[in-house]
Design a protein around this motif. Structure first.
Motif, short mmCIF file in Angstrom:
data_model
loop_
_atom_site.label_atom_id
_atom_site.label_comp_id
_atom_site.label_asym_id
_atom_site.label_seq_id
_atom_site.Cartn_x
_atom_site.Cartn_y
_atom_site.Cartn_z
N VAL A 324 0.46 -0.73 0.14
CA VAL A 324 0.19 -0.04 0.16
C VAL A 324 0.97 1.38 -0.02
O VAL A 324 0.59 2.57 -0.65
CB VAL A 324 -0.93 0.28 0.91
N HIS A 325 2.34 1.18 0.77
CA HIS A 325 2.98 2.25 0.76
C HIS A 325 4.00 2.75 -0.44
O HIS A 325 3.83 4.10 -0.78
CB HIS A 325 3.84 2.55 2.09
N GLU A 326 4.01 2.14 -0.91
CA GLU A 326 4.61 1.26 -2.43
C GLU A 326 3.87 1.92 -3.54
O GLU A 326 4.30 2.42 -4.27
CB GLU A 326 5.32 0.20 -2.76
N HIS A 327 2.64 2.26 -3.60
CA HIS A 327 1.42 2.15 -4.15
C HIS A 327 0.09 3.47 -4.33
O HIS A 327 -0.93 3.54 -3.98
CB HIS A 327 0.41 0.71 -4.90
N PHE A 328 1.51 4.45 -2.75
CA PHE A 328 0.19 4.98 -2.71
C PHE A 328 -0.83 6.14 -3.36
O PHE A 328 -1.81 6.26 -3.62
CB PHE A 328 0.65 6.16 -1.30
N LEU A 329 0.10 7.09 -4.20
CA LEU A 329 -0.25 7.58 -4.83
C LEU A 329 -1.43 6.42 -6.52
O LEU A 329 -2.57 7.09 -6.44
CB LEU A 329 1.25 7.68 -6.01
N GLN A 330 -0.77 5.23 -5.98
CA GLN A 330 -2.42 4.88 -7.57
C GLN A 330 -3.40 4.37 -6.29
O GLN A 330 -4.64 3.77 -6.96
CB GLN A 330 -1.20 2.80 -7.50
N PHE A 331 -3.27 4.68 -5.16
CA PHE A 331 -4.65 4.07 -4.23
C PHE A 331 -5.73 4.92 -3.97
O PHE A 331 -6.69 5.50 -4.34
CB PHE A 331 -4.40 3.39 -3.28
N ALA A 332 -4.49 6.65 -4.28
CA ALA A 332 -5.45 7.41 -4.27
C ALA A 332 -6.04 7.84 -5.30
O ALA A 332 -7.25 8.30 -5.45
CB ALA A 332 -4.47 9.24 -3.73
N LEU A 333 -5.45 7.40 -6.71
CA LEU A 333 -5.97 7.56 -7.75
C LEU A 333 -7.25 6.56 -8.13
O LEU A 333 -8.25 6.81 -8.55
CB LEU A 333 -5.49 7.16 -9.67
#
Length: 617
Positions: A324-333
């Motif tokens: 989740v931390h490594e793909h934080f921007l992707q989760f926000a999008l």
């Protein structure tokens, strides 16, 4: 100092300001300084009158509405003969010509009467029922305004509604003639074509749009998502200062991952499943405009426990939450795309919603209604979409993201235990979320639930802004560690507890008073009675400032940011943003309460002059 003539609770006749009409009123209070009486009319309106504008009941003789004669001798004989067959009556044509000869006088009386009724009064525009006494109709929502209504029709109907109870010092013969003219003109206005009605009032003209209206809503919908990603990108920089603004932008194709969107859909679905479980008690919400009360199941705290168990089990099974931390921007999008899709669905389904189920904040404009929300309580069966999103996916997701950031800090900084700053941030915000879920019923009386529709504003705020901005301090500490001494930590904890005590005690006092104003535990609290039948608290926490819960909220927000240190202003964005948010929300509350409570709210503001910060604001 002169003594008062009328006592509190006494029923007298009060003169209508700007006219010679007297109505039955009740004395509420007396101001010894201004020598003004606060009186309450039968329709619930409260006004301040001078003593010479108030008369005892014995000074008046109530008029019988069934009689149409001004001669006492004719009234005594009216029972023994038929007026339609009286041999002494002149023909109708003669009567018509005779009445026509008096038309100039009647017109003059009519003009004089209108001038009296439309005389501007020295009253403050409270935007409630008091406004119509200045000659203007009371502001209403679009649901309450017929399409062919006019100001003139409103005045005629309003005046006729008082004919059975008014007391007038004008001769009865003139009053009867004016009443007949009112009736004839009323029929003419109501039957006239729409094109000849220059004073027609529409909902768009009467409704005051918030957030800067349509342009403001459009800018917010485009600006907030962009600002969110700028904040997250700044946090990832080694030196997140304004000198390095804007941060380097990643490739757009790298921000979208189908797998991440699938995980987010799974998270939302699991929370929806927990919401649908038949556990927890069922309560009723506040009354709607049609008198109905919707039912809500309070199981948010149970959903949090089940989520915690699921996250703990995933850690035991070796699931890598650092993903989740490594793909934080992707989760926000992914959350942003989902919130936009949900907003589109909500707007489309609201087009078919009955008029009575629309929000008071809706305006009829496509852009503004998409932002603020058209439908007040969109439901799929018994599944309340707005109530579910208010506390579940975003708020619980916020705690999970904080835990992910704690684990990421340990991994990236090679720590055996998390830093004291990260522990403080996680603990403070965990307490806040648990408190909100434990006191879930309090959400049912917030402006989000009872006033605003469910549109982009709440969907984006609940699903995107809360989990990804409120966790900004934890995200910042992963890349910018800060060591906090135990002495400083003790002071921060004391500030947090102070804010929490103010926040929780104020909300508990308010909720207890709303549930049962006659509770013996609340008997020591002072109140101000309003024309709506409700009372306003003017002592206890709510006599300290008008919004003590906001004050506690801001103190807690400051305590969340202090563990991050003072190297950068970025972790203090939440405090700055939250201050602006609560000041704006307080202004919205102020307008709503002034419109609802009128004079009583003005008296409350005199008793409690400070809004949020004592002796400051």
């Amino acid at each position: 100092m002169p003594s008062r003539k009328f006592a509190d609770g006494e029923v007298v006749r009060g003169r209508w300001p700007g006219s010679s009409l007297y109505y039955e009123v009740e004395i509420l209070s007396h101001d010894s300084k201004s020598q003004l009486y606060t009186v309450k009319y039968k329709d619930g309106t409260e006004l301040e009158l001078k003593e010479n504008d108030i008369k005892p009941l014995a000074s008046f003789r109530q008029r019988k509405t069934g009689s149409t004669s001004s001669s006492p001798s004719r009234r005594r004989g009216s029972r023994s003969r038929s007026r339609s067959r009286s041999p002494g009556r002149i023909p109708k044509s003669s009567r018509r010509s005779a009445s026509a000869s008096y038309q100039p006088d009647i017109k003059e009386m009519r003009k004089e009467m209108l001038e009296v009724r439309l005389t501007p009064l020295e009253l403050k525009p409270y935007e409630n029922s008091i406004v119509r006494y200045n000659g203007e109709p009371e502001p209403r929502e679009r649901n309450d305004i017929p399409h062919e209504n006019t100001q003139e029709k409103f005045h005629l109907l309003q005046e006729s509604s008082y004919t059975s109870t008014q007391y007038c010092l004008r001769p009865r013969g003139e009053e009867i003639k004016l009443k007949e003219i009112d009736f004839e003109e009323g029929k003419t206005v109501m039957k006239g074509p729409t094109s000849l009605r220059p004073f027609e009032v529409t909902a768009t003209q009467m409704k005051e749009l918030e957030f800067g209206g349509v342009p403001g809503a459009f800018v917010i919908m485009l600006g907030l998502p962009a600002f969110l990603f700028l904040l997250l990108l700044m946090c990832r920089q080694q030196e997140p200062s304004l000198l390095n603004f804007p941060p380097p932008l990643p490739a757009l194709y790298g921000l979208w991952e189908t797998r991440v969107f699938g995980i987010y859909l799974l998270w939302f679905s699991v929370q929806a499943l927990f919401y649908s479980l038949p556990i927890g008690r069922v309560v009723e919400g506040t009354p709607l405009t049609d008198g109905r009360r919707l039912k809500y199941r309070l199981n948010g705290f149970y959903a949090f426990i089940l989520t915690s168990a699921a996250v703990g089990a995933s850690l035991l099974w070796g699931v890598e939450l650092n993903y989740v931390h490594e793909h934080f921007l992707q989760f926000a999008l992914a959350a942003l795309v989902f919130s936009v899709g949900l907003s589109v669905y909500l707007y489309v389904r609201a087009l078919r919603a009955p008029q009575g189920e629309l929000s008071q904040a809706s305006s009829g404009n496509v852009i503004y209604d998409f932002f603020i929300g058209r439908e007040l309580n969109p439901r799929i069966g018994t599944f309340d979409l707005k109530y579910f999103c208010e506390l579940r996916p975003g708020l619980i997701g916020w705690v999970v993201i904080n835990l992910v950031m704690l684990l990421a800090e340990m991994k990236s900084q090679n720590r055996a235990t998390p830093s004291l700053a990260m522990i403080l941030v996680n603990s403070f915000q965990l307490l806040y979320v648990v408190d909100a879920l434990w006191n879930e019923e309090a959400v049912l009386t917030t402006m989000d639930i009872i006033h605003d529709g469910f549109g982009f504003m709440l969907a984006f705020g609940d699903l995107v802004w809360v989990p990804f901005v409120y966790s900004l301090q934890a995200f910042y500490l992963v890349h910018h560690p800060n060591e906090v001494s135990w002495l400083v930590a003790s002071l921060i904890i004391a500030l947090k507890l102070c804010g929490y005590i103010i926040f929780r005690c104020a909300n508990s006092q308010k909720n207890a008073f709303r549930k049962n104003p006659n509770d013996p535990k609340l008997a020591h609290l002072e109140t101000i009675h309003t024309s709506t039948g409700k009372n306003l608290l003017v002592s206890g926490w709510w006599g300290f400032v008008r919004h003590p819960n906001y004050l506690g909220d801001l103190l807690m927000a400051l305590a969340w940011s202090l563990p991050c240190g003072f190297n950068h202003v970025l972790p203090y964005f939440y405090v700055i943003y939250f201050t602006v948010l609560l000041v704006h929300r307080e202004a919205r509350d102020e307008r709503q309460c002034r419109r609802k409570y009128g004079v009583a709210w003005d008296r409350y503001c005199q008793r409690v002059p400070y809004r949020i910060f004592p002796y400051v604001y």
